[in-house]
Design an enzyme around this catalytic site. Sequence first.
Site, PDB file in Angstrom:
ATOM      1  N   CYS A 140      40.731  38.004  29.367  1.00 29.77           N
ATOM      2  CA  CYS A 140      41.407  37.817  28.081  1.00 29.77           C
ATOM      3  C   CYS A 140      40.937  38.835  27.035  1.00 29.77           C
ATOM      4  CB  CYS A 140      41.139  36.390  27.598  1.00 29.77           C
ATOM      5  SG  CYS A 140      41.847  36.033  26.001  1.00 29.77           S
ATOM      6  N   GLY A 190      31.812  35.735  35.519  1.00 23.94           N
ATOM      7  CA  GLY A 190      30.846  36.808  35.777  1.00 23.94           C
ATOM      8  C   GLY A 190      30.260  37.334  34.474  1.00 23.94           C
ATOM      9  N   ASP A 245      30.956  39.522  43.283  1.00 23.37           N
ATOM     10  CA  ASP A 245      30.141  40.740  43.186  1.00 23.37           C
ATOM     11  C   ASP A 245      28.630  40.486  43.186  1.00 23.37           C
ATOM     12  OD1 ASP A 245      32.392  42.302  43.081  1.00 23.37           O
ATOM     13  OD2 ASP A 245      32.479  42.344  40.893  1.00 23.37           O
ATOM     14  N   ARG A 278      37.142  55.933  67.555  1.00 23.49           N
ATOM     15  CA  ARG A 278      37.546  56.536  66.283  1.00 23.49           C
ATOM     16  C   ARG A 278      36.464  56.407  65.220  1.00 23.49           C
ATOM     17  NH1 ARG A 278      43.483  53.833  66.208  1.00 23.49           N
ATOM     18  NH2 ARG A 278      44.693  55.654  66.834  1.00 23.49           N
ATOM     19  N   GLY A 327      34.092  46.006  44.603  1.00 23.26           N
ATOM     20  CA  GLY A 327      32.849  46.354  43.888  1.00 23.26           C
ATOM     21  C   GLY A 327      33.042  47.629  43.097  1.00 23.26           C
ATOM     22  N   ARG A 328      33.429  47.470  41.808  1.00 22.00           N
ATOM     23  CA  ARG A 328      33.654  48.664  40.982  1.00 22.00           C
ATOM     24  C   ARG A 328      32.342  49.303  40.568  1.00 22.00           C
ATOM     25  NH1 ARG A 328      37.745  45.973  37.269  1.00 22.00           N
ATOM     26  NH2 ARG A 328      39.570  45.971  38.607  1.00 22.00           N
TER      27      ARG A 328
HETATM   28  O1  F6P Z   1      35.936  39.661  40.430  1.00 21.66           O
HETATM   29  C1  F6P Z   1      35.302  40.820  40.761  1.00 21.66           C
HETATM   30  C2  F6P Z   1      36.258  41.789  41.379  1.00 21.66           C
HETATM   31  O2  F6P Z   1      36.821  41.246  42.555  1.00 21.66           O
HETATM   32  C3  F6P Z   1      35.643  43.132  41.658  1.00 21.66           C
HETATM   33  O3  F6P Z   1      34.934  43.214  42.862  1.00 21.66           O
HETATM   34  C4  F6P Z   1      36.839  44.036  41.623  1.00 21.66           C
HETATM   35  O4  F6P Z   1      36.462  45.322  41.271  1.00 21.66           O
HETATM   36  C5  F6P Z   1      37.706  43.405  40.553  1.00 21.66           C
HETATM   37  O5  F6P Z   1      37.328  42.059  40.485  1.00 21.66           O
HETATM   38  C6  F6P Z   1      39.182  43.500  40.797  1.00 21.66           C
HETATM   39  O6  F6P Z   1      39.833  42.974  39.689  1.00 21.66           O
HETATM   40  P1  F6P Z   1      41.386  42.643  39.624  1.00 21.66           P
HETATM   41  O7  F6P Z   1      41.627  41.426  40.465  1.00 21.66           O
HETATM   42  O8  F6P Z   1      41.631  42.383  38.184  1.00 21.66           O
HETATM   43  O9  F6P Z   1      42.081  43.836  40.162  1.00 21.66           O
END
Ligand code: F6P
Length: 323
Positions: free
Chosen positions: A73, A102, A128, A163, A171-172
């Site tokens: 939000c 989180g 995460d 392969r 995980g950003r």
């Molecule tokens: O909730 C955490 C997460 O799943 C991260 O691992 C990921 O980078 C992000 O949320 C993805 O967010 P959204 O669902 O908004 O694309």
Amino acid sequence: MKRIAVLTSGGDAPGMNACVRSIVRSAIYNNLEIYGVMRGYEGLISGDFKKMDARSVSSILTRGGTILKTARCEEFMTAEGRNKAYRSLKKNKIDGLVVIGGNGSFKGAHTLYREHKVNVIGVPGTIDNDVGESDYTIGSSTALNTALHAIDHIRDTVSSMERIYVIEVMGREEAFLAIRVGLAGGAEDVLFPYNTYDIGKMCDDIREGRSKGKISWIIVVAEGAAKAQDVEKVIEENTGYEARSIVLGHVQRGGSPDAFDRILASRMGAASVEGLIKGKTDKMVGIKSDEICFIPLKKASIKDEKKTRLEKELYELTKVLAI
Ligand code: F6P
């Protein structure tokens, strides 16, 4: 403390429902009235509250996602948004709020406490595992097992067709999923956000490995480190070997929570209610060495260097075992 509310915020995580169930039933057990706030801070701002009873959380223990819905939000990041949220809480006579989410959600909760003195307790729910000072967060174990299950399937075809496979996990900014699934899934390498990596060197390793008889390769990439498809292309161009890539994506966020997450969610949910009753506020429920603890919300949103060190050690072990 007579009436409390619960909301889920940010990315959903398996076990959020188990936690909502625990909060609702613990509250009722302790003679508190309990309200669910829909769509996280959005519902707090618009006043979307629903009275919950013991039966409104029947059969949700096993379900992924969150029955309260969730959102990221932007309005809550503004002082005006938080004023509106505070007015909704007052209007509904809410004495305490539990926020399941989180570290982004906890920053918001901490600000709500600082600006309006709202009694607030956070419960970490995110795949995460990136909140400070708690060993685990609700959902991280299930997500790890979901990703592992997928990688095990991929391994069968990788070794049959000899392969190289690049698998992108969520995980950003965090490496928990990438490193742990790399170790558990027997990956040859893991690319993760806070590490420097050298794809050229990885290609040399692949060539050298092939000359020694190592025929298949699994490389795990955290989404914040690189795009699986780009890594696949570089490997093919540099080694001449056939590579494939896949993005596991939101598959990792869904599904029924595993036993670990259900138990964690049940314990943390009950502890959050107990904490509010005992007058705790501006704290997150955490777990350390299997014991419930309360951590200042501000600390919970700061990167935990100890956890980062542990993940790096696990990465080193993955490399040793990949020879
Ligand atoms: O909730 C955490 C997460 O799943 C991260 O691992 C990921 O980078 C992000 O949320 C993805 O967010 P959204 O669902 O908004 O694309």
